[in-house]
Design an enzyme around this catalytic site. Sequence first.
Site, PDB file in Angstrom:
ATOM      1  N   ASP A 152      18.011 -26.924 -43.678  1.00 58.10           N
ATOM      2  CA  ASP A 152      17.456 -27.021 -42.326  1.00 58.10           C
ATOM      3  C   ASP A 152      18.279 -27.965 -41.461  1.00 58.10           C
ATOM      4  OD1 ASP A 152      14.991 -25.383 -42.606  1.00 58.10           O
ATOM      5  OD2 ASP A 152      14.549 -26.852 -44.152  1.00 58.10           O
ATOM      6  N   ASP A 161      22.983 -29.195 -47.068  1.00 53.63           N
ATOM      7  CA  ASP A 161      21.560 -29.185 -46.776  1.00 53.63           C
ATOM      8  C   ASP A 161      21.259 -27.854 -46.084  1.00 53.63           C
ATOM      9  OD1 ASP A 161      18.906 -30.167 -46.347  1.00 53.63           O
ATOM     10  OD2 ASP A 161      19.478 -30.700 -44.304  1.00 53.63           O
TER      11      ASP A 161
END
Length: 219
Positions: free
Chosen positions: A12, A10
């Site tokens: 953020d 991922d």
Amino acid sequence: MTPPELVIFDCDGVLVDTETVANQRLSAIIAEHGLDLTMAQCRKRFMGRTMKSVRDILLEEEGIDLGADFPDRWLAGLPDLFSAGVEAIPHVREVILYLNAIDTPYCVASSAKVEKMHLTLGVSGLLPLFENVLYSAWMVEKGKPAPDLFLFAASELGHPPERCAVIEDSPAGALAGKAAGMRVFGYTADPLTDAEGLADAGAILFDDMRALPALLGLR
């Protein structure tokens, strides 16, 4: 543990430290529409989701209409939001360089648009390590917690889902990874991370990026 053929990160909260400032802005926008949510409440409720999904949830559950163009307005405001800079997650650069050194493929699969990833990874200095392997939820029909994005990334890079590992920091992302049939590792160094939600979604928890290669069976 069999080492993965592909490591999917991922963005953020896993590669770049953006969650606090982004959710402060989101909290302020929602407050302007009459609903008071703290930054921490915004993080817990919307973390890991696209801005289109955030808009849809607020409209359906709260009757708050941020407007059909909200995702585009949000994206347009990001250069100002991150003008003070974006820090890479501690030690994540060393992990990526290690994956390069041992020829283990990796990519990014994020709910954010590619333009946002270019901005945040660029400001943090990580973009040269990822610019050719960025996958966005806007490329698939359903975003997290559906498995579509992770399955798409694995397919594009030619790896079976069961041989992939996902690195997440949100329950929605962990659910997506598990639904895709992948091993999921939940990064919990941020004290506001929903560690309980990650564990309930089936993620293996860790709080130091330096531990990741060994957890993956790569060291």
